[in-house]
Design a protein around this motif. Structure first.
Motif, short mmCIF file in Angstrom:
data_model
loop_
_atom_site.label_atom_id
_atom_site.label_comp_id
_atom_site.label_asym_id
_atom_site.label_seq_id
_atom_site.Cartn_x
_atom_site.Cartn_y
_atom_site.Cartn_z
N GLN A 1 -44.57 -26.05 44.25
CA GLN A 1 -44.34 -27.39 43.82
C GLN A 1 -42.73 -27.58 43.34
O GLN A 1 -42.04 -28.64 43.97
CB GLN A 1 -45.04 -27.89 42.74
N ASP B 1 -36.49 -31.95 48.20
CA ASP B 1 -36.24 -33.17 48.12
C ASP B 1 -34.85 -33.65 47.33
O ASP B 1 -34.08 -34.74 48.05
CB ASP B 1 -37.51 -33.87 47.17
N THR C 1 -40.39 -27.50 46.64
CA THR C 1 -40.45 -29.06 47.22
C THR C 1 -39.57 -29.86 46.44
O THR C 1 -38.95 -30.55 47.39
CB THR C 1 -42.09 -29.44 47.12
#
Length: 926
Positions: free
Chosen positions: A647, A654, A650
């Motif tokens: 997570q 981003d 990610t």
């Protein structure tokens, strides 16, 4: 000429002296400046109330009784040019600048000139010069007559720095408004007055003014021009302080006529909402982004934003502007060390203790709090045994709040890290007390063994290497107790050095004073916590940063280095060293989860991104990495962290995508280097460069009997040898004793830069110009004469040279629609055959050395004859004044075009011109 006919630039006689009319502020009033005085002497006259009539006047010619040498003529020409503050060029502020701006720093100024209401977000990298860029806009607005009041809003620890920067670089004296000073400023004011109406120029602490009662008063009396420094600290969510600051800025922005400059190095820190709030302060239409995803809508939005937003990174400056010389060369290195023996075992034992607490935690919230408490404690342990001991003692104090833990873990507190030694603890159960006390005793014992500490030994090794290279280092520590322990140890290890420690225990004023006290100690080491990592400029005293503790927020790491690696750094190189434990589970986890990811993004995008906002995933990933790096198998697999690492990966991707998008959309491209460079070069020519300032200062100090002393390639000025009145004025500005100085833009450390608005130059120029025009002047027994004659090989025919002051009116169109006075020092030279030289060519004739002496009676006769010829030069003088007005109009038009629009300016000469000096140059037979 009647009083009703008087215009800007005309001369009048009142109160026994001549004055220049600056403006007619109201019916029946005249704003005037003494003909032989400075801007500080300007007053407002009410002619109807004067005892003696106010009459039209004219400027008198030099006389044959005011004779002086060629050296005096040169001095008067330079003094006149350097003392004029109302420049006629398109940049009105040029004559007031105490800093040599770089071409890229003109971009925000040109952007502001085309906006009726100046609303800009200046988001250049740390150290590029946002203060200079904002100050140039401010100074230009003042000198164009568009504003007469302003305020700077900034964090409390930056107030004194702003006051100093405004005075030193922009010739502006502002009042500091803080909690400590407000009461003294209010003393004696009428009930209807406030600080902000009584004092036109203020620098205000955001923490002082954000309270509701003061906020309302300030909003009512706030000037029309506001600069907000560290603007990102005003738009975050969450805490009440941020909400109060943003409520204040929102209220100020509601006034559509208010100019607003927002300064921040981190405008888009991953918080889209905070970024939108920043843009909303510029214009409500900018906050929501493009109207639609349609390419045309996106393009329109980008164009509109580009008019209000400027953001350049260091690589932009070096690549696009070809200006790598503006910055020192950055040299970065890592410095790993290896923990051994008791120092390594202690980390493992503290982790054992924390894992036991986390294992017994009941429920998700308790488990999360245990993780946060573990990381906060382990961060202290990784910092130093002293910080570990302080944190363990604080742990005995009871419960911790998540809101208190998060800023300590991820350095989210914006520049106010004053309690960095406090480690809020999880609940202390009965069975923990003895274990805690045992750990505290071990930490105290390790703290007493500094000489055996592998981390401190590596610090000594790195410092010796830097010092051998001639560096002056700052050692940044995360916690107060660490900094204090390191400071004591370094003072013992480097006895020839001045070692100071600056932490959040000191007030901002005490921090600044402690740093300033190191100025006279060439061998210096500063130890500091992050209370100095934001906003405080250290480049004049230091050129190396050593990170004793890893920073967990990449932007804070950048801010540390930005204190020394910034515009104005006099050294050719700056050094950055990051220490970390090669076998430390704590440092290893941070490097894996945070540092390496941020470095990769910075390398690929040129943008340093902060830690992802999802603190839960960051915490879990750090805990997991730390446990996996533990040397004790029982620590592995204790907890289920789910997909925390995936997570977080990610979120980093981003962040990288957003950084690339930000670079593509928001980078400043509206103004190109080729459009700005000519105006920058014109500004350099207008203000007079370092060579002219050096020439004048040396000659002027020789004239007053206090010559500069040679000190290698630098100079030493003796302020205590100056004439009494001049010396007292400089003493009031803090200039006493003997000081090393240089006239170059980037002098070395411990050498003061002396430019055209430095008090020494400004006061010498004013005194000499005023003394020549008013022989009963302010200082010195031998004022400069205004006439002379000498033999020279510099001319082939007898030449009469007129040193002149041209006055112009400048009428600006648009909202301001002002009529301003402008002045220019120049010269015209006439031969008996009618040949004429003008401007720089005429002034250059003064520099050709005199080749022989002439009897004083002959000089007087030559000068008297030249004075009789002056009426015959009137047509040429008028023609030259008109020609200069035309050139200035073109210059203004060119700048308006480069800026992409804005107010137009009409320039007209005010005649007759003032003839300041008259000199006869007689050709020497060869």
């Amino acid at each position: 000429m009647t009083l009703a006919q008087l215009q800007t630039g005309d001369l009048v006689r009142a109160r026994g002296r001549e004055w220049i009319v600056l403006a007619r502020p109201d019916e029946g009033l005249l704003r005037v400046r003494p003909l032989s005085g400075s801007e500080e002497d300007a007053v407002t006259l009410a002619p109807a109330l004067e005892r003696e009539p106010v009459e039209s006047a004219s400027f008198g010619l030099p006389s044959a009784e005011q004779l002086d040498s060629q050296d005096a003529a040169r001095l008067l020409a330079d003094a006149l040019r350097l003392s004029l503050r109302r420049g006629a060029g398109p940049f009105r502020s040029a004559a007031h600048l105490g800093v040599e701006p770089r071409a890229y720093q003109l971009v925000p100024l040109l952007m502001a000139l085309r906006l009726d209401i100046k609303r800009l977000l200046i988001a250049d990298d740390v150290g590029i010069g946002k203060t200079i860029e904002a100050g140039m806009i401010l100074r230009e607005m003042i000198d164009r007559g568009e504003i007469d009041r302003f305020t700077v809003l900034c964090p409390p620890h930056l107030v004194e720095q702003w006051v100093g920067e405004l005075a030193e670089k922009f010739d502006i004296d502002a009042e500091a408004v803080t909690s400590a000073r407000a009461r003294s400023l209010e003393r004696g004011l009428a009930l209807s007055d406030s600080i902000f109406t009584a004092y036109p120029y203020t620098v205000v602490s955001l923490d002082y003014i954000k309270a509701e009662g003061r906020r309302d008063e300030f909003a009512r009396a706030c000037p029309k021009f506001v600069i907000v420094d560290e603007a990102h600290s005003c738009v975050g969510g969450g805490d009440r302080g941020n909400q109060q600051r943003y409520a204040l800025l929102e209220r100020l922005a509601e006034d559509a006529e208010r100019h607003l400059l927002l300064l921040t190095a981190t405008p888009h820190s991953g918080n889209q909402d905070a970024y939108a709030r920043l843009l909303r302060l510029l214009h409500t239409d900018l906050a929501g982004g493009p109207d639609s995803p349609d390419p045309n809508a996106v393009a329109r939005y980008r164009r509109r934003l580009a008019g209000h937003f400027v953001q350049r990174r260091r690589p932009d400056i070096e690549a696009q502007w070809g200006d790598a010389s503006a910055f020192a060369k950055a040299l970065a290195a890592d410095a790993p060390y290896t923990l051994t023996g008791d120092f390594l075992a202690f980390q493992e034992d503290v982790l054992d203790y924390c894992v036991g607490i986390a294992t017994r935690a009941d429920g998700e919230r308790a488990r999360r709090l245990a993780f946060w408490g573990t990381l906060a404690l382990m961060r202290c342990v990784g910092s130093s045994p002293a910080a570990a001991a302080a944190a363990l003692r604080n742990r005995l104090g009871g419960m911790a709040e998540e809101s208190a833990l998060e800023p300590i873990l991820f350095d989210e507190d914006e520049g106010t890290l004053s309690d960095t030694d406090v480690e809020p603890a999880t609940a202390a159960e009965d069975e923990e007390t003895q274990a805690l006390q045992d750990l505290i005793a071990r930490a105290d014992a390790l703290a007493a063994r500094t000489g055996e500490d592998p981390k401190f030994r590596e610090l000594i090794r790195q410092l010796k290497g830097l010092i051998d290279k001639g560096a002056r280092p700052v050692v940044f520590c995360r916690f107060i107790t660490t900094a204090e322990a390191v400071g004591v140890a370094l003072a013992a290890a480097f006895r020839k050095h001045r070692v100071e420690t600056v932490t959040g225990r000191l007030t901002p004023e005490e921090r600044r004073a402690r740093v300033a006290a190191m100025h006279d100690h060439p061998q210096r080491i500063l130890v500091a916590t992050d209370c100095l990592s934001e906003g405080i400029n250290l480049q004049e005293l230091f050129d190396a940063v050593l990170h004793f503790d890893l920073n967990w927020n990449p932007t804070r790491h950048q801010q540390r280095e930005g204190r020394v690696d910034r515009f104005g750094q006099p050294s050719e190189h700056v050094w950055s060293v990051m220490m970390f434990g090669a076998n430390s589970m704590i440092d290893g986890a941070v490097i894996q989860v945070i540092t390496e990811k941020a470095r990769r993004i910075a390398k690929e995008t040129g943008v340093t991104v902060p830690i992802p906002e999802d603190s839960a995933s960051v915490t879990s990933a750090l805990m997991q990495a730390m446990l996996l790096r533990s040397n004790r198998p029982r620590a592995q697999g204790t907890f289920d962290f789910g997909q925390a690492e995936a997570q977080l990966e990610t979120e980093w991707r981003d962040a990288e995508a957003n950084a690339k998008k930000s670079r593509a959309i928001f980078a400043q491209g509206a103004l190109k280097p080729e459009e700005v460079l000519p105006e920058w070069q014109g500004m350099r020519a207008l203000t007079g460069g370092p060579e002219e300032v050096e020439r004048f200062t040396k000659r002027a100090l020789d004239r007053v009997g206090a010559p500069l002393g040679q000190e290698g390639r630098y100079w030493r000025v003796h302020y205590d040898r100056l004439p009494e009145q001049l010396g007292e004025r400089l003493k009031a500005r803090g200039l006493t004793g003997a000081r090393a100085i240089d006239f170059a833009d980037k002098p070395r450390a411990n050498v003061a830069h002396v430019g055209r608005v430095h008090p020494l130059v400004a006061m010498l120029a004013e005194n000499m110009a005023e003394g020549a025009l008013d022989p009963g002047g302010r200082d010195g027994d031998a004022p400069l004469g205004r006439a002379g004659a000498w033999l020279t090989h510099g001319v082939e025919k007898a030449t009469t040279l007129l040193l002149m002051r041209l006055r112009f009116t400048m009428v600006t169109s648009g909202r301001a629609n002002n009529t301003l006075l402008a002045e220019e020092a120049t010269a015209l030279a006439f031969t008996e055959d009618g040949d004429v030289a003008s401007g720089p060519k005429a002034l250059a004739l003064l520099e050709a050395e005199a080749s022989g002496n002439i009897e004083r009676t002959v000089i007087a006769r030559r000068v008297a004859a030249a004075i009789e010829r002056v009426p015959g030069y009137d047509v040429a003088i008028r023609a030259y004044a008109q020609e200069r007005a035309g050139v200035l109009r073109s210059d203004h038009q060119r700048v308006t075009k480069a800026a992409g629009g804005g107010a137009t300016t009409d320039v007209q000469p005010v005649l007759p011109a003032d003839i300041i000096g008259l000199y006869v140059l007689i050709p020497e037979a060869r």
